[in-house]
Design a protein around this motif. Sequence first.
Motif, PDB file in Angstrom:
ATOM      1  N   GLY A  69      34.984  35.835  39.829  1.00 35.18           N
ATOM      2  CA  GLY A  69      35.586  35.269  41.030  1.00 35.18           C
ATOM      3  C   GLY A  69      36.332  36.326  41.818  1.00 35.18           C
ATOM      4  O   GLY A  69      36.967  37.219  41.240  1.00 35.18           O
ATOM      5  N   ARG A  70      36.252  36.230  43.143  1.00 37.25           N
ATOM      6  CA  ARG A  70      36.994  37.134  44.026  1.00 37.25           C
ATOM      7  C   ARG A  70      38.045  36.317  44.766  1.00 37.25           C
ATOM      8  O   ARG A  70      37.725  35.298  45.397  1.00 37.25           O
ATOM      9  CB  ARG A  70      36.042  37.814  45.015  1.00 37.25           C
ATOM     10  N   LEU A  71      39.305  36.748  44.655  1.00 38.40           N
ATOM     11  CA  LEU A  71      40.413  36.005  45.231  1.00 38.40           C
ATOM     12  C   LEU A  71      41.202  36.884  46.181  1.00 38.40           C
ATOM     13  O   LEU A  71      41.276  38.101  46.028  1.00 38.40           O
ATOM     14  CB  LEU A  71      41.367  35.500  44.132  1.00 38.40           C
ATOM     15  N   GLU A  72      41.795  36.248  47.140  1.00 36.79           N
ATOM     16  CA  GLU A  72      42.723  36.911  48.049  1.00 36.79           C
ATOM     17  C   GLU A  72      44.102  36.324  47.774  1.00 36.79           C
ATOM     18  O   GLU A  72      44.316  35.111  47.929  1.00 36.79           O
ATOM     19  CB  GLU A  72      42.315  36.660  49.509  1.00 36.79           C
ATOM     20  N   ILE A  73      45.029  37.155  47.329  1.00 40.23           N
ATOM     21  CA  ILE A  73      46.335  36.638  46.910  1.00 40.23           C
ATOM     22  C   ILE A  73      47.442  37.337  47.673  1.00 40.23           C
ATOM     23  O   ILE A  73      47.315  38.477  48.132  1.00 40.23           O
ATOM     24  CB  ILE A  73      46.553  36.838  45.396  1.00 40.23           C
ATOM     25  N   VAL A  74      48.563  36.609  47.811  1.00 38.51           N
ATOM     26  CA  VAL A  74      49.765  37.187  48.429  1.00 38.51           C
ATOM     27  C   VAL A  74      50.981  36.966  47.531  1.00 38.51           C
ATOM     28  O   VAL A  74      52.081  37.366  47.890  1.00 38.51           O
ATOM     29  CB  VAL A  74      50.020  36.562  49.812  1.00 38.51           C
ATOM     30  N   ASP A  75      50.780  36.347  46.386  1.00 43.41           N
ATOM     31  CA  ASP A  75      51.875  36.079  45.446  1.00 43.41           C
ATOM     32  C   ASP A  75      52.256  37.386  44.735  1.00 43.41           C
ATOM     33  O   ASP A  75      51.462  37.960  43.994  1.00 43.41           O
ATOM     34  CB  ASP A  75      51.426  35.029  44.425  1.00 43.41           C
ATOM     35  N   THR A  76      53.474  37.874  44.965  1.00 38.14           N
ATOM     36  CA  THR A  76      53.888  39.151  44.362  1.00 38.14           C
ATOM     37  C   THR A  76      53.985  39.055  42.855  1.00 38.14           C
ATOM     38  O   THR A  76      53.739  40.046  42.147  1.00 38.14           O
ATOM     39  CB  THR A  76      55.239  39.596  44.938  1.00 38.14           C
ATOM     40  N   ASP A  77      54.345  37.884  42.311  1.00 33.36           N
ATOM     41  CA  ASP A  77      54.407  37.734  40.858  1.00 33.36           C
ATOM     42  C   ASP A  77      53.031  37.929  40.233  1.00 33.36           C
ATOM     43  O   ASP A  77      52.888  38.549  39.173  1.00 33.36           O
ATOM     44  CB  ASP A  77      54.962  36.358  40.489  1.00 33.36           C
ATOM     45  N   SER A  79      50.565  39.659  41.592  1.00 36.09           N
ATOM     46  CA  SER A  79      50.229  41.073  41.740  1.00 36.09           C
ATOM     47  C   SER A  79      50.870  41.906  40.643  1.00 36.09           C
ATOM     48  O   SER A  79      50.226  42.778  40.045  1.00 36.09           O
ATOM     49  CB  SER A  79      50.698  41.583  43.108  1.00 36.09           C
ATOM     50  N   ASP A  80      52.125  41.634  40.355  1.00 33.76           N
ATOM     51  CA  ASP A  80      52.834  42.383  39.312  1.00 33.76           C
ATOM     52  C   ASP A  80      52.186  42.167  37.950  1.00 33.76           C
ATOM     53  O   ASP A  80      52.036  43.107  37.164  1.00 33.76           O
ATOM     54  CB  ASP A  80      54.301  41.960  39.265  1.00 33.76           C
ATOM     55  N   ARG A  81      51.790  40.906  37.668  1.00 30.86           N
ATOM     56  CA  ARG A  81      51.184  40.625  36.358  1.00 30.86           C
ATOM     57  C   ARG A  81      49.836  41.316  36.221  1.00 30.86           C
ATOM     58  O   ARG A  81      49.468  41.786  35.134  1.00 30.86           O
ATOM     59  CB  ARG A  81      51.022  39.105  36.175  1.00 30.86           C
ATOM     60  N   VAL A  82      49.085  41.388  37.308  1.00 30.10           N
ATOM     61  CA  VAL A  82      47.794  42.080  37.277  1.00 30.10           C
ATOM     62  C   VAL A  82      48.005  43.549  36.945  1.00 30.10           C
ATOM     63  O   VAL A  82      47.307  44.133  36.104  1.00 30.10           O
ATOM     64  CB  VAL A  82      47.060  41.916  38.621  1.00 30.10           C
ATOM     65  N   ARG A  83      48.989  44.168  37.568  1.00 32.38           N
ATOM     66  CA  ARG A  83      49.245  45.587  37.318  1.00 32.38           C
ATOM     67  C   ARG A  83      49.764  45.806  35.905  1.00 32.38           C
ATOM     68  O   ARG A  83      49.437  46.815  35.270  1.00 32.38           O
ATOM     69  CB  ARG A  83      50.228  46.118  38.345  1.00 32.38           C
ATOM     70  N   ALA A  85      48.827  44.200  33.382  1.00 33.09           N
ATOM     71  CA  ALA A  85      47.649  44.099  32.514  1.00 33.09           C
ATOM     72  C   ALA A  85      46.716  45.292  32.678  1.00 33.09           C
ATOM     73  O   ALA A  85      45.694  45.374  31.992  1.00 33.09           O
ATOM     74  CB  ALA A  85      46.890  42.804  32.809  1.00 33.09           C
ATOM     75  N   GLY A  86      47.042  46.215  33.575  1.00 30.61           N
ATOM     76  CA  GLY A  86      46.228  47.396  33.773  1.00 30.61           C
ATOM     77  C   GLY A  86      45.226  47.284  34.895  1.00 30.61           C
ATOM     78  O   GLY A  86      44.453  48.215  35.124  1.00 30.61           O
ATOM     79  N   GLY A  87      45.228  46.149  35.600  1.00 36.46           N
ATOM     80  CA  GLY A  87      44.271  45.955  36.673  1.00 36.46           C
ATOM     81  C   GLY A  87      44.779  46.465  38.013  1.00 36.46           C
ATOM     82  O   GLY A  87      45.939  46.846  38.164  1.00 36.46           O
ATOM     83  N   GLU A  88      43.887  46.467  38.998  1.00 37.21           N
ATOM     84  CA  GLU A  88      44.220  46.916  40.345  1.00 37.21           C
ATOM     85  C   GLU A  88      43.748  45.879  41.361  1.00 37.21           C
ATOM     86  O   GLU A  88      42.790  45.138  41.117  1.00 37.21           O
ATOM     87  CB  GLU A  88      43.556  48.266  40.650  1.00 37.21           C
ATOM     88  N   LEU A  89      44.429  45.848  42.497  1.00 40.51           N
ATOM     89  CA  LEU A  89      44.045  44.973  43.599  1.00 40.51           C
ATOM     90  C   LEU A  89      43.266  45.776  44.633  1.00 40.51           C
ATOM     91  O   LEU A  89      43.601  46.931  44.918  1.00 40.51           O
ATOM     92  CB  LEU A  89      45.278  44.351  44.248  1.00 40.51           C
ATOM     93  N   ASP A  90      42.243  45.161  45.189  1.00 42.51           N
ATOM     94  CA  ASP A  90      41.473  45.803  46.250  1.00 42.51           C
ATOM     95  C   ASP A  90      42.213  45.635  47.566  1.00 42.51           C
ATOM     96  O   ASP A  90      42.538  44.493  47.976  1.00 42.51           O
ATOM     97  CB  ASP A  90      40.076  45.182  46.362  1.00 42.51           C
ATOM     98  N   ASP A  91      42.474  46.757  48.232  1.00 42.94           N
ATOM     99  CA  ASP A  91      43.158  46.726  49.536  1.00 42.94           C
ATOM    100  C   ASP A  91      44.498  46.010  49.456  1.00 42.94           C
ATOM    101  O   ASP A  91      44.950  45.394  50.443  1.00 42.94           O
ATOM    102  CB  ASP A  91      42.270  46.066  50.600  1.00 42.94           C
ATOM    103  N   GLY A  92      45.115  46.016  48.289  1.00 47.30           N
ATOM    104  CA  GLY A  92      46.456  45.466  48.150  1.00 47.30           C
ATOM    105  C   GLY A  92      46.529  43.980  47.916  1.00 47.30           C
ATOM    106  O   GLY A  92      47.575  43.462  47.526  1.00 47.30           O
ATOM    107  N   SER A  93      45.443  43.227  48.147  1.00 49.90           N
ATOM    108  CA  SER A  93      45.514  41.776  47.982  1.00 49.90           C
ATOM    109  C   SER A  93      44.257  41.166  47.366  1.00 49.90           C
ATOM    110  O   SER A  93      44.248  39.980  47.031  1.00 49.90           O
ATOM    111  CB  SER A  93      45.789  41.090  49.331  1.00 49.90           C
ATOM    112  N   GLY A  94      43.191  41.929  47.242  1.00 48.09           N
ATOM    113  CA  GLY A  94      41.951  41.400  46.673  1.00 48.09           C
ATOM    114  C   GLY A  94      41.945  41.527  45.155  1.00 48.09           C
ATOM    115  O   GLY A  94      42.223  42.588  44.600  1.00 48.09           O
ATOM    116  N   LEU A  95      41.655  40.451  44.475  1.00 48.05           N
ATOM    117  CA  LEU A  95      41.646  40.445  43.014  1.00 48.05           C
ATOM    118  C   LEU A  95      40.301  39.928  42.515  1.00 48.05           C
ATOM    119  O   LEU A  95      39.833  38.871  42.956  1.00 48.05           O
ATOM    120  CB  LEU A  95      42.775  39.542  42.473  1.00 48.05           C
ATOM    121  N   VAL A  96      39.709  40.669  41.576  1.00 42.01           N
ATOM    122  CA  VAL A  96      38.448  40.256  40.957  1.00 42.01           C
ATOM    123  C   VAL A  96      38.733  39.905  39.500  1.00 42.01           C
ATOM    124  O   VAL A  96      39.276  40.710  38.752  1.00 42.01           O
ATOM    125  CB  VAL A  96      37.390  41.367  41.036  1.00 42.01           C
ATOM    126  N   LEU A  97      38.372  38.679  39.124  1.00 39.19           N
ATOM    127  CA  LEU A  97      38.477  38.224  37.743  1.00 39.19           C
ATOM    128  C   LEU A  97      37.081  38.029  37.186  1.00 39.19           C
ATOM    129  O   LEU A  97      36.170  37.607  37.908  1.00 39.19           O
ATOM    130  CB  LEU A  97      39.253  36.906  37.658  1.00 39.19           C
TER     131      LEU A  97
END
Length: 363
Positions: A69-77, A79-83, A85-97
Amino acid sequence: MPLVLEELRIRGLGVIDDAVLPLGPGLTAVTGETGAGKTMVVTGLLLLFGSRADTARVRTGADQASVEGRLEIVDTDVSDRVREAGGELDDGSGLVLRRVVTATGRSRAYVGGASAPVSVLGELAERLLTVHGQSDQLRLTRRSEQIGALDRFGDIDVGPYAGAYERWRAASAALADRAARAAELRREADLLTHGLAEIDAAAPQPGEDADLAGLAGRLAHADALRLAARAGHDALLGDADDPASDEVDASTLIGTARRTLGQQAGADAELDELAQRLDELAAVITDLGGDLLAYTEQLDADPARLEQIEARRGVLGGLVRKYGDTHGDIDSVLRWAEQARARLAELDVSDSALAALAAQRDA
């Protein structure tokens, strides 16, 4: 809007071989006749957010099922949890699970391109996903759900009340435990009190057992020690009780050497330096002989004193056997006494102590 699920791709799951579901803001309705795969879409979404993997859902003939799934997120919490876990956001807000379930039962999860525990997907689901089923709203018949809804409607922060309630529960439990175990605690307190009374009566001092062991050894071997020290003195300085003795001592020999070298004083600087070292050696021998003589005079083979010391060592040894630890010394007994006094303060089951706990609960 905290989340937009932009795209969902499902492979090898149930009746779905490979399908891509593009999504957008607002309401998306997935329709179709029975068996078309609507349930697999929901199952895939749940897998993507950490639900339990079921190998029976893997498509027949496929080695694995995967959901991405590809998600667009703005929730800073989030974003912090993704980082974390070692993951990265695309362009600062795109998340791939991504979630993969093999036909053998193994399951893997990926967050922002990094491998992560499936539990991380579950944590993200708590912030990003809500699933409503046919019976979900029956929760509103529960009193706890009704109270929670009322609190949220009234914008009430229940944190301080929850904290106070937990403190009241802890105080109530402490009071009930103290009262229910009063007899048991009194017995423990009696044992501790008895042990402390025995230790206080003996009044041991830190390191006392080691000091007494050394003193007892000296008194027990006083005669032999005295003879050895006197022999050492006589060998260095001669027998003071028999000045006319024919025995040659170190002091006499060094004196002869000093006189011989003194006859050549000033003739050679190197020999003068050696003569000076001989003078220093004579001074050391004189001092050492005096110390040995003083040692012999202070030794006293006092049987009565030795008996007192051995009796005291017996008392301390009894305390060590009862209250000492693996170190087996009196210091461990003193540590036990300190811990026992602290424990006694916790075991107070007097009326005043119970009243204090009751007052703490009521407050």
